[in-house]
Design a protein around this motif. Sequence first.
Motif, short mmCIF file in Angstrom:
data_model
loop_
_atom_site.label_atom_id
_atom_site.label_comp_id
_atom_site.label_asym_id
_atom_site.label_seq_id
_atom_site.Cartn_x
_atom_site.Cartn_y
_atom_site.Cartn_z
N ASN A 1 53.88 6.17 -14.56
CA ASN A 1 52.88 5.19 -14.04
C ASN A 1 52.47 4.38 -14.27
OD1 ASN A 1 52.23 8.47 -14.27
ND2 ASN A 1 51.61 8.43 -15.73
N ALA B 1 42.92 11.18 -15.13
CA ALA B 1 43.08 12.98 -15.05
C ALA B 1 43.60 12.29 -16.68
CB ALA B 1 44.48 13.32 -13.80
N MET B 2 44.46 12.12 -16.97
CA MET B 2 45.67 11.91 -18.52
C MET B 2 44.45 12.04 -19.86
SD MET B 2 48.35 9.50 -18.31
CE MET B 2 49.18 9.63 -19.62
N LEU C 1 42.27 15.37 -19.58
CA LEU C 1 43.10 16.40 -20.46
C LEU C 1 43.38 16.27 -21.89
CD1 LEU C 1 45.34 19.09 -19.68
CD2 LEU C 1 46.50 17.59 -18.86
N THR D 1 52.09 15.01 -16.02
CA THR D 1 50.40 15.26 -15.43
C THR D 1 50.05 14.05 -14.49
OG1 THR D 1 50.14 17.18 -16.35
CG2 THR D 1 48.01 15.90 -15.16
N GLY D 2 49.72 13.46 -15.54
CA GLY D 2 49.84 11.47 -14.66
C GLY D 2 50.94 11.14 -13.82
N LEU E 1 53.18 17.22 -21.92
CA LEU E 1 51.98 17.76 -20.57
C LEU E 1 51.05 16.63 -20.16
CD1 LEU E 1 50.60 19.99 -19.50
CD2 LEU E 1 48.95 20.26 -21.50
N ILE E 2 51.13 15.94 -20.65
CA ILE E 2 50.15 15.00 -20.47
C ILE E 2 50.69 14.16 -19.34
CG2 ILE E 2 47.98 12.90 -21.12
CD1 ILE E 2 47.47 14.90 -23.36
N THR E 3 51.25 13.11 -19.82
CA THR E 3 51.59 11.94 -19.17
C THR E 3 52.60 12.59 -18.34
OG1 THR E 3 53.75 12.07 -20.64
CG2 THR E 3 52.02 10.18 -21.01
N ILE F 1 52.57 12.97 -11.72
CA ILE F 1 52.37 13.96 -10.49
C ILE F 1 51.55 13.34 -9.93
CG2 ILE F 1 51.52 16.19 -9.67
CD1 ILE F 1 52.43 17.76 -12.11
N PHE F 2 50.06 13.02 -10.56
CA PHE F 2 48.80 12.25 -9.93
C PHE F 2 49.13 11.26 -9.26
CE2 PHE F 2 46.23 15.56 -11.58
CZ PHE F 2 44.89 15.44 -11.41
N CYS G 1 45.27 8.53 -12.20
CA CYS G 1 46.23 9.18 -12.44
C CYS G 1 45.44 8.63 -14.43
CB CYS G 1 47.81 8.05 -12.93
SG CYS G 1 48.61 7.80 -14.52
#
Length: 491
Positions: free
Chosen positions: A246, A415-416, A419, A384-385, A380-382, A387-388, A412
Amino acid sequence: MIIKKLIGQTATYGVATIVARFIGFALTPYLTLKLSGAEYGVYSYYFGLIPFGLVILTAGMENGFFRFLNKCNTDADKNKLYGTVLSAVTVTSLSFFVLVSVFSPWIYHYINEYEVGHLSLIPIVAGIISLDAILAMPYARLRAESHTRLFVITKVVNVLVNVGFCLFFYSILPHFKNSAWLGWMWIEGYGAGYALLANLLASIFNFILLSSMLKNVKWGIDRPLLKKIFIFSLPLFLGGFGGTINEFIDRQLLLYLLPPGIGIEQVAIYSGVMKIAALMTLFLQMYRYAAEPFFLSEVKSADFKKANAEGLKYFTIASMAVFLIIVFYMDIFQYLVSGEEYREALFIVPVMLLSNILVGIYFNMSFWFKVTERTYFAILITFTGVIFTLLLNLLFIPSMGYVGSAYARLGCETAMVLLCYFLNQKYYPVPYDLKTIGLYGLIAAALYGLSVVVHISSVVPRLLFNTLLLGTFLMFFVQHEKINLRSILKK
């Protein structure tokens, strides 16, 4: 109040971080003057790879070391823990350096289509990554044992050596390129290579300074202990790798998604302006040095929620103050970069500063899943970041260039944080003072907006007006938090 200790430790580590970083920041305008846009882009490209390598080689062992240190009952247990993590990281780091050096011609053949400089830069960067990964463990021990003096000295000396070699390579060596005793060092067109070589030499010097931390170590790997550390650290390693993606993948995407000539120039401009936004990262770094051992090995579980909530509140308030300082005094901070092409991109600095504030907020919140050993949430959190980051960069870069990368980073990090907060409130609720944090956020936004709306063309009156606005924020903080300035000044 338990949070006072955290604030005190942050201030202590801040001495090293601020002095070292500000010396290092002096390199930015110097290098942007000495290197062409393309050469500075090459430097930024390789420099952006270093954090990826460090995350891989340290594999989350620092957090594992802090967490398991809290479980050690004797000095022998602590020495065994330190010897195990240091030995493991040393083996992987040396193996990495050998492999990259051997296969560097193949690596260079693959990436050279993007005009990334000399072949020798690949083993140089591998050497920097390997040495810094090994030194991460002695630095972790210094932080855990509060040996701040050696920490401060080595950090500052490392940067001074780096700057000294850069000055030698770019300002002195060219005058002696035809001499018999220095001419052998000169390579025509080496460009960014000298800056990376200076970094490697500084890391070697730092390794020598910290060699005392490598003596009397019980070398060897306790496999059962390493397995426990690895199980705890693996999700943090994967999460840290995602976080590094990220942080740095946008520069790689700028290079790959834009035409070759344009791409490297955009990377140079984006990286140059990022140095100003990195002043926020400077504050986060000094806080991180204190907060990791504090929350993971010092704070008792009964006190954690209260301490973590207070830590987030005061960190966020301080971050907003740093944000206002940078945007209000941009007429001064702009000189951290040289060249009109860099200064034309200053309008994205506030966006990048907000992203860095969110990085710090997520860092504060992330302690809840570390102390409860639910580190799988980091993945899970990172990711997700990630993907963004990928989606937004792919969407924005072709039409917006580095501006799109700046907004993708903000999306990004937002979103992190959201979540992480949602998971925290569901599984291990920490009473974060969102009302107070939101109040300070609104005041900071209003003051920044007022500075933009009340456009003053002259520099000195503009700086005076912005100083008045900054003073308003600071006085509100003093009044709202009931801080006794007279008592502080006496101390």
